[in-house]
Design an enzyme around this catalytic site. Structure first.
Site: not given
Length: 754
Positions: A272, A278, A311, A443, A527, A548, A550, A552
């Site tokens: 990229t 892309s 990365g 809950r 919460g 987005t 690998e 978009d």
């Protein structure tokens, strides 16, 4: 109000009639069940049977005053509903009669109604007083059996990997400093590499087992630990190592692949660019062959032509760089070249500049960076030359003569990465669903000021409708991704263009599904879901980017749609659109325009739950969108509009087709899988999950189906009601269904889920 009392024969049916009329959902098939029960009930007089049958007239339903009277009769008996009874509603009816008449007949005709209508306590427990202590889940199904079905042939790999995660190094924690976080994630990656998981997809000669399918399954399991670990693992072994394996030849494998698999050689995948995300074909980085030095010169020509969001950029020593390969002055298209970026002291090599991308919304344990190259020379042997090489004479050669086909063949080898991203997103969704549902099963909130205890969140129909279809979708997408990886790894099918089209669409809808699911789970936990300690907040930040990277999703859906248009045979560039239309003319002709919508007003349960209806509905939508899209493009081109501009004008149509095709593919894949389950009980469960997925997706596109006349208003309403009914039918099993995901207890660290 003065209540009317009925004779015992009628009274025993009152709770049943109150339940079946309370939601105004009474189909012909359900009426038939009740009528048959009345007919076979030998204890009823003719007058009692006539009265009961009169209450089954859908054109003249019982008046509101009658319903109120029924409610008063049951309430005043002080009889409570015990959900743990084998036949809760039949037992309730028996006890009501016992209160008023001192006789307690157990009527098999009532049992017949309860069983054949599939009435579950959570359908009606809001209508009656309920015992304070009641079970939150059913033990009819075994979560371990469901997990075994999902794991299939990959059980040994998955079980081994889950066991490996039960180590202190994988204990989840809150990390505020990205540098410290990155070091922890790096150590986790190295730990898994030394256990053999990194090289799993590589050949045995290079430390692996050649199990690409098994490798994909561990991605969603890694998400149970942390998203940053998942992505860094994928970059190192799937993208960097995978590019060496898939695009390189034996010399590259021998030199680099084993070291990549053990994480002794850390690398990154530099595709990229800032200016071209892309659009891989349009990247600007150049790789110019210098015949004199026999080197390839890597260069970043402009300020925004740098590699972006890479990365592993700060930890790596080598980059797999995608660049425009220029040989003897001719651009041969995009190729990958291995470029060293750091020396043994981890210092940048001359001509290489790397900057930290900084803090992100999520995945801050991944060291993303920007990379620039300034006339960096690497040996000619560093070209990953499986599909294109530079000969000893300095000439370019490729066995694939068509540059377009060569480009897509090279990218097609990396489709596995998109499957792994989708699996990681699915893992995030499964984790969030498990947390949210386990919270909802303990809950309590609100009551009617009469009940002693408040109601469980999971017993509210709205809560069921929010979460249960998402659980069903998780099962569908799990099975589908398993199948896609199996097809991708099938060496008997060397042409990967069809599976590339399929994966492009599935990656899009599944990562969008994952993001929407995690958000819904966050809100469902209130919460508590907003607290970082409960994991959903991190999952939300980590999975967001999956839509987005690998590819978009909007771009990938267009790729999927173009694949449908061309029957997976055309190559897509500005010069190829006309050929797409020629293929369409042969494929579609007039036959699709003659398809008439079926059963537009058919609303009975047997029809709406029938897989044939689901498949026909999905198929009709895909085919209709294909046909109308083709006609629109053809119309634009006849008016003299260039084919490229014609496609731009129908982009929203392309997206709709890509999504429709992907949903149909997912459902058909899951339905086929469900038929293979040998155990009848579990096959029925999976079929019910498939039915819920199908009706839920059809409901989301109800506007389109109504516009086309495929369904009428009554059918649209019935589908909505059936989705709600299926959610309540699955309520007793919802805890078992999320346990069936197989998330290890040592990964379930969210306090709200424990």
């Amino acid at each position: 109000m003065e209540k009317k009392m009925y004779p015992g024969g009628i009274l025993q049916y009152i709770p049943f009639f109150y339940v079946i009329w309370s939601d105004d959902l009474l189909s012909v098939s359900e009426i038939n069940v009740v009528q048959k029960a009345i007919k076979q009930d030998k204890g009823l007089t003719k007058d009692e049977a006539a009265t009961l049958n009169s209450w089954l007239n859908i054109k003249q339903p019982p008046a509101d005053e009658t319903l109120k009277n029924w409610k008063h009769i049951v309430s005043n008996s002080k009889v409570r509903l015990v959900e743990s009874n084998t036949y809760p509603l039949t037992t309730l009816s028996q006890n009501v009669v016992c209160h008023y008449y001192n006789e307690c007949p157990f009527n098999d005709s009532l049992k017949y109604i309860e069983v054949n209508l599939g009435i579950q306590p959570n359908h009606y427990n809001h209508l009656f007083d309920v015992e304070v202590d009641h079970e939150i889940t059913s033990d009819y199904y075994d979560a371990s059996e469901i997990d075994t079905i999902l794991k299939g042939k990959h059980a040994p790999v998955i079980d081994g990997f889950r066991a490996a995660l039960d180590k202190p190094i994988f204990a989840w924690d809150i990390h505020r400093k990205k540098e410290k976080f990155r070091e922890i994630v790096l150590k986790q990656v190295q730990f898994l590499a030394h256990k053999g998981f990194g090289a799993m997809a590589y050949p045995q000669a290079y430390g692996g087992t050649g199990d690409m399918e098994g490798y994909a399954t561990i991605f969603e399991n890694m998400m149970y630990v942390d998203g940053s670990l998942t992505i860094k693992f994928g970059v190192q072994f799937g993208l960097f190592g995978g590019s060496i394996q898939k695009l390189g030849t034996k010399k590259h494998h021998d030199k680099y692949l084993k070291k990549a698999g053990t994480a002794d050689l850390l690398g990154c995948f530099a595709m990229t660019e800032t200016g071209h995300g892309s659009n891989v074909r349009g990247i600007k980085t150049t790789a110019t062959f210098d015949k004199t030095s026999d080197n390839i010169i890597i260069h970043t020509p402009g300020k925004n032509d740098n590699k972006e969001y890479i990365g592993n950029a700060l930890h790596s020593k080598m980059a797999s760089v995608f660049a425009q390969l220029i040989v003897n002055g001719k651009n041969e298209g995009v190729h990958a070249i291995l470029v060293p970026v750091r020396d043994e002291k981890h210092e940048l090599l001359p001509g290489v500049t790397i900057e930290d991308n900084g803090y992100k919304l999520g995945l801050n344990g991944v060291d993303n960076g920007k990379i620039w190259f300034n006339q960096v020379a690497v040996p000619r042997e560093n070209l990953l030359n499986k599909y294109g090489t530079i000969t000893d004479k300095g000439e370019y050669h490729s066995d694939i003569k068509n540059p377009n086909k060569r480009f897509f063949t090279m990218l097609g080898t990396l489709v596995g990465g998109r499957i792994c991203v989708a699996r990681a997103g699915l893992g995030g969704a499964k984790m969030s669903l498990t947390i949210a549902i386990k919270h909802a099963l303990k809950r309590r909130q609100f009551n009617d000021s009469v009940k002693i205890q408040e109601d469980l969140l999971m017993d509210y129909p709205t809560h069921q409708l929010r979460l249960t279809p998402l659980v069903a979708s998780a099962y569908v997408y799990h099975v589908t991704l398993d199948k896609m990886m199996e097809v991708y790894c099938d060496d008997s099918q060397p042409d990967k263009r069809k599976v590339e089209t399929q994966v492009a669409g599935l990656k899009s809808i599944i990562t969008w599904y994952a993001n929407n699911t995690i958000q819904e789970c966050r809100e469902a936990c209130g919460g508590k879901g907003y607290l970082i300690e409960n994991r959903i907040a991190d999952l939300k930040g980590d999975v967001d980017i999956f839509t987005t990277f690998e590819g978009d999703n909007n771009v990938l859906l267009q790729l999927a749609a173009k694949g449908v248009l061309s029957d997976f045979k055309a190559e897509f560039n500005s010069a190829g659109f006309s050929s797409v239309l020629k293929v369409l003319a042969k494929q579609l002709s007039d036959k699709l325009s003659n398809i008439n919508p079926m059963y537009s007003n058919k609303v009975d349960k047997e029809h709406l739950y029938n897989p044939k209806f689901h498949k026909h509905a999905f198929d009709y939508r895909t085919r209709r969108l294909t046909y109308t899209l083709a006609m629109r493009i053809r119309s634009y081109i006849k008016k003299g509009i260039p084919s490229y501009q014609a496609f731009l004008k129908v982009q929203t149509h392309l997206l709709a087709l890509g999504k429709a095709y992907s949903i149909e593919l997912a459902y058909r894949t899951f339905a086929d899988f469900a038929e293979t389950i040998k155990d009848e009980k579990y096959r029925a469960l999976f079929e019910k999950l498939g039915t819920l997925y199908a009706l839920y997706e059809i409901r989301k596109d109800a506007a389109w189906y109504l516009e086309q006349g495929y369904i009428g208003s009554s059918k649209s309403k019935a589908i909505r009601q059936r989705v709600e009914r299926l959610c309540t039918e699955l309520r007793p099993h919802i805890d078992v269904l999320v346990d069936g995901f197989g998330i290890p207890k040592h990964c379930m660290s969210a306090p709200v889920a424990n």
